[in-house]
Design a protein around this motif. Structure first.
Motif, mmCIF file in Angstrom:
data_model
loop_
_atom_site.group_PDB
_atom_site.id
_atom_site.type_symbol
_atom_site.label_atom_id
_atom_site.label_comp_id
_atom_site.label_asym_id
_atom_site.label_seq_id
_atom_site.Cartn_x
_atom_site.Cartn_y
_atom_site.Cartn_z
ATOM 1 N N ARG A 149 -115.167 45.753 -12.817
ATOM 2 C CA ARG A 149 -114.703 44.683 -11.938
ATOM 3 C C ARG A 149 -115.703 44.498 -10.817
ATOM 4 O O ARG A 149 -116.050 45.444 -10.116
ATOM 5 C CB ARG A 149 -113.321 45.034 -11.386
ATOM 6 N N SER A 150 -116.133 43.269 -10.669
ATOM 7 C CA SER A 150 -117.116 42.948 -9.636
ATOM 8 C C SER A 150 -116.382 42.743 -8.309
ATOM 9 O O SER A 150 -115.151 42.592 -8.281
ATOM 10 C CB SER A 150 -117.845 41.676 -10.019
ATOM 11 N N PRO B 244 -103.009 39.580 -11.877
ATOM 12 C CA PRO B 244 -104.053 38.547 -11.830
ATOM 13 C C PRO B 244 -105.011 38.587 -13.020
ATOM 14 O O PRO B 244 -105.945 37.779 -13.082
ATOM 15 C CB PRO B 244 -104.802 38.886 -10.538
ATOM 16 N N ARG C 45 -109.509 33.775 -17.208
ATOM 17 C CA ARG C 45 -109.758 32.321 -17.297
ATOM 18 C C ARG C 45 -110.922 31.925 -16.401
ATOM 19 O O ARG C 45 -111.753 31.099 -16.765
ATOM 20 C CB ARG C 45 -108.493 31.551 -16.903
ATOM 21 N N GLY C 46 -110.980 32.515 -15.217
ATOM 22 C CA GLY C 46 -112.079 32.209 -14.308
ATOM 23 C C GLY C 46 -113.414 32.631 -14.888
ATOM 24 O O GLY C 46 -114.398 31.884 -14.838
ATOM 25 N N ARG C 47 -113.430 33.821 -15.473
ATOM 26 C CA ARG C 47 -114.681 34.302 -16.088
ATOM 27 C C ARG C 47 -115.110 33.389 -17.231
ATOM 28 O O ARG C 47 -116.293 33.080 -17.385
ATOM 29 C CB ARG C 47 -114.489 35.715 -16.629
ATOM 30 N N PHE D 173 -110.882 38.122 -5.639
ATOM 31 C CA PHE D 173 -110.114 37.040 -6.257
ATOM 32 C C PHE D 173 -108.735 37.552 -6.692
ATOM 33 O O PHE D 173 -107.717 36.880 -6.501
ATOM 34 C CB PHE D 173 -110.889 36.479 -7.452
ATOM 35 N N SER D 174 -108.705 38.749 -7.267
ATOM 36 C CA SER D 174 -107.423 39.328 -7.703
ATOM 37 C C SER D 174 -106.474 39.500 -6.524
ATOM 38 O O SER D 174 -105.273 39.218 -6.627
ATOM 39 C CB SER D 174 -107.656 40.686 -8.379
ATOM 40 N N ARG E 206 -100.288 33.518 -5.551
ATOM 41 C CA ARG E 206 -99.965 32.780 -6.775
ATOM 42 C C ARG E 206 -98.514 32.279 -6.833
ATOM 43 O O ARG E 206 -98.247 31.132 -7.201
ATOM 44 C CB ARG E 206 -100.252 33.647 -8.007
ATOM 45 N N VAL E 207 -97.586 33.144 -6.468
ATOM 46 C CA VAL E 207 -96.172 32.759 -6.567
ATOM 47 C C VAL E 207 -95.906 31.513 -5.727
ATOM 48 O O VAL E 207 -95.273 30.544 -6.173
ATOM 49 C CB VAL E 207 -95.266 33.929 -6.121
ATOM 50 N N LEU F 122 -106.981 27.908 -10.120
ATOM 51 C CA LEU F 122 -107.440 29.281 -9.901
ATOM 52 C C LEU F 122 -108.719 29.574 -10.693
ATOM 53 O O LEU F 122 -109.597 30.287 -10.214
ATOM 54 C CB LEU F 122 -106.332 30.273 -10.270
ATOM 55 N N ALA F 123 -108.815 29.016 -11.901
ATOM 56 C CA ALA F 123 -110.050 29.229 -12.676
ATOM 57 C C ALA F 123 -111.241 28.631 -11.938
ATOM 58 O O ALA F 123 -112.311 29.239 -11.840
ATOM 59 C CB ALA F 123 -109.920 28.607 -14.068
ATOM 60 N N VAL G 97 -97.416 40.133 -9.287
ATOM 61 C CA VAL G 97 -98.296 39.202 -9.997
ATOM 62 C C VAL G 97 -99.442 39.992 -10.599
ATOM 63 O O VAL G 97 -100.093 40.775 -9.900
ATOM 64 C CB VAL G 97 -98.863 38.142 -9.019
ATOM 65 N N TYR H 221 -112.149 30.711 -8.972
ATOM 66 C CA TYR H 221 -112.925 31.903 -9.341
ATOM 67 C C TYR H 221 -114.423 31.555 -9.407
ATOM 68 O O TYR H 221 -115.265 32.296 -8.897
ATOM 69 C CB TYR H 221 -112.460 32.436 -10.695
ATOM 70 N N VAL H 222 -114.714 30.396 -10.020
ATOM 71 C CA VAL H 222 -116.118 29.980 -10.139
ATOM 72 C C VAL H 222 -116.725 29.766 -8.753
ATOM 73 O O VAL H 222 -117.861 30.136 -8.483
ATOM 74 C CB VAL H 222 -116.211 28.684 -10.985
ATOM 75 N N VAL I 160 -105.081 36.153 -5.656
ATOM 76 C CA VAL I 160 -104.074 35.713 -6.632
ATOM 77 C C VAL I 160 -102.754 36.448 -6.402
ATOM 78 O O VAL I 160 -101.673 35.847 -6.414
ATOM 79 C CB VAL I 160 -104.585 35.931 -8.078
ATOM 80 N N GLN I 161 -102.861 37.763 -6.192
ATOM 81 C CA GLN I 161 -101.639 38.544 -5.984
ATOM 82 C C GLN I 161 -100.880 38.064 -4.747
ATOM 83 O O GLN I 161 -99.663 38.007 -4.739
ATOM 84 C CB GLN I 161 -101.985 40.023 -5.847
ATOM 85 N N ARG J 285 -116.340 40.096 -6.742
ATOM 86 C CA ARG J 285 -115.663 38.793 -6.898
ATOM 87 C C ARG J 285 -114.292 38.987 -7.550
ATOM 88 O O ARG J 285 -113.300 38.421 -7.104
ATOM 89 C CB ARG J 285 -116.520 37.872 -7.778
ATOM 90 N N ASP J 286 -114.249 39.817 -8.623
ATOM 91 C CA ASP J 286 -112.986 40.077 -9.315
ATOM 92 C C ASP J 286 -111.965 40.702 -8.370
ATOM 93 O O ASP J 286 -110.791 40.322 -8.360
ATOM 94 C CB ASP J 286 -113.207 41.020 -10.504
ATOM 95 N N VAL K 123 -108.145 36.021 -13.789
ATOM 96 C CA VAL K 123 -109.533 36.499 -13.749
ATOM 97 C C VAL K 123 -110.231 36.157 -15.068
ATOM 98 O O VAL K 123 -111.361 35.661 -15.083
ATOM 99 C CB VAL K 123 -109.588 38.021 -13.473
ATOM 100 N N LEU L 286 -114.448 30.225 -17.634
ATOM 101 C CA LEU L 286 -114.949 28.945 -17.099
ATOM 102 C C LEU L 286 -116.354 29.125 -16.522
ATOM 103 O O LEU L 286 -117.238 28.288 -16.730
ATOM 104 C CB LEU L 286 -113.991 28.427 -16.010
ATOM 105 N N LEU L 287 -116.554 30.216 -15.816
ATOM 106 C CA LEU L 287 -117.878 30.487 -15.247
ATOM 107 C C LEU L 287 -118.920 30.596 -16.356
ATOM 108 O O LEU L 287 -120.031 30.061 -16.258
ATOM 109 C CB LEU L 287 -117.817 31.784 -14.437
#
Lengths: 220, 184
Positions: free
Chosen positions: B3-4, A24, A30-32, B10-11, B18-19, B44-45, A22, B48-49, B14-15, B6-7, A28, A34-35
């Motif tokens: 990449r923070s 991501p 899309r999340g950014r 979150f990544s 997600r499936v 997921l969006a 996957v 992330y927030v 998701v990995q 958070r990134d 990421v 939206l934020l």
């Protein structure tokens, strides 16, 4: 063995595979996005107030930074009613166009149109306003749910909206009416003083606002 | 692009998830893979927030994600909309795929994926959600009640009725197939 699970698994075309990779990156991104939108919406009221007195009004770009100057929306040629403070009051007329997701309105200022909407805000602007960016609230009439992080107002009690107390705050040339709905959610109406509306007119507009199920409060 | 933290976190989530999220969402949507993907993307969006609040434990993040998926799905099915057509590259070759008769409480000789999806589609969205949460995702009655914002009693009755209805629909489908075969 969970036999219901066996049956449910049949409904899935592909079996789960541990080695499925996957990426991501899109989630990421899309999340950014939206934020960023939520922060932009949350900063809308502040941006409108900050623009007061500025020689050149600005709109916010996607990154939240001032992007380019705009001209003030030209006032449409509509009938107005004089009010005590010397401004002319733009009449409210029944809205007959297409509604957008998130919020619906029964009336709009005469000569104004819905520019667009998201679950976070409904934006109404003067017809012909060159600034049609729905993330830019300066000089526009905006309906939104109160930010999750904001506290309900306690001062500035104003005319009631559908029987619920309304609270009015004036910041420069922006009036902010906050009121609670029957379902206990708080709604914020941001209106430019150029509309010439008093508290009663704002409450009249607010009483025609419907918050739909997909409306969402911003954060910040 | 930098990449923070958070990134990064979150990544990783998701990995790892997600499936399975999309697969499970497919059950909620009774096989509408496009809608399932939309629901998961939306969830997921929003995750992330909200990540700083929910990252404290993987369990909390997954429950938060499911809450968004469920609410988005229930909102979606309440909204009148055009029916999305599903295009597939190849016709699935599972038609008439025989399954051995041992499906426990499901007293059917054979069943296939299309029949299960059709039966799931017959369930009311909240009933389908209760069945999926309890029997596919293994959430407890208490957790399911919290996710669906209803009482534990409602979860129990909706799950029981949902499973019973599935059984009934699959058995009825099997009877129809037997009749068709006998006429051939």
């Amino acid at each position: 063995m969970n036999t219901v699970k066996d049956v449910l698994e049949l409904a899935l075309d592909r079996p789960a595979t541990a080695e499925q990779i996957v990426d991501p990156a899109r989630d990421v991104a899309r999340g950014r996005a939206l934020l960023r939108r939520r922060r932009l919406v949350a900063s809308g009221g502040v941006a409108a107030a900050a623009a007061v007195g500025a020689l050149v009004p600005v709109i916010l770009g996607a990154g939240g930074a001032p992007s380019h100057p705009i001209t003030q929306p030209s006032q449409p040629a509509v009938s107005t009613t004089p009010v005590k403070n010397g401004h002319s009051s733009i009449k409210l007329v029944a809205f007959t166009g297409d509604q957008v997701p998130g919020y619906q309105v029964a009336e709009v200022p005469e000569g104004w149109v819905i520019q667009g909407g998201t679950p976070f805000a409904l934006v109404i602007g003067a017809k012909g306003d060159p600034d049609t960016n729905v993330d830019s609230f300066t000089g526009k009439l905006v309906v939104m749910l109160q930010s999750r992080d904001a506290s309900p107002p306690t001062s500035g009690q104003s005319d009631p909206v559908n029987g619920h107390p309304g609270f009015l705050d004036v910041q420069g040339d922006t009036q902010i009416l906050t009121f609670q709905r029957a379902d206990s959610r708080w709604v914020v109406i941001q209106a430019p003083t150029s509309l010439g509306w008093d508290a009663a007119k704002l409450a009249q507009f607010a009483s025609g606002v419907t918050v739909l199920g997909n409306a969402q409060p911003s954060r910040g | 692009m930098t990449r923070s933290p958070r990134d990064e976190e979150f990544s990783a989530f998701v990995q790892a998830r997600r499936v399975e999220l999309v697969r499970s969402a497919c059950l909620l949507t009774a096989g509408d893979t496009h809608l399932a993907e939309d629901l998961v993307q939306t969830a997921l969006a929003r995750l992330y927030v909200a990540w700083p609040r929910v990252r404290r434990s993987g369990k909390q993040a997954i429950a938060y994600t499911w809450r968004i998926v469920l609410h988005a799905h229930i909102d979606e099915v309440r909204r009148p909309r055009w029916k999305r057509e599903q295009y597939v590259a190849d016709v699935p070759d599972e038609v008439d795929l025989p399954r051995s008769g041992d499906l426990g409480g499901f007293d059917v000789a054979w069943v296939n994926g299309a029949a299960v999806r059709a039966a799931l589609a017959e369930l009311a969205p909240r009933m389908r959600a209760a069945v999926v949460l309890r029997h596919w995702l293994d959430f407890s009655v208490e957790e399911t009640a919290e996710l669906l914002n209803c009482s534990e009693g409602t979860v129990k009755s909706q799950t029981a009725k949902g499973v019973a209805r599935l059984r009934e629909l699959l058995a009825a489908g099997e009877s129809e197939d037997v009749k068709e075969r006998s006429h051939q």
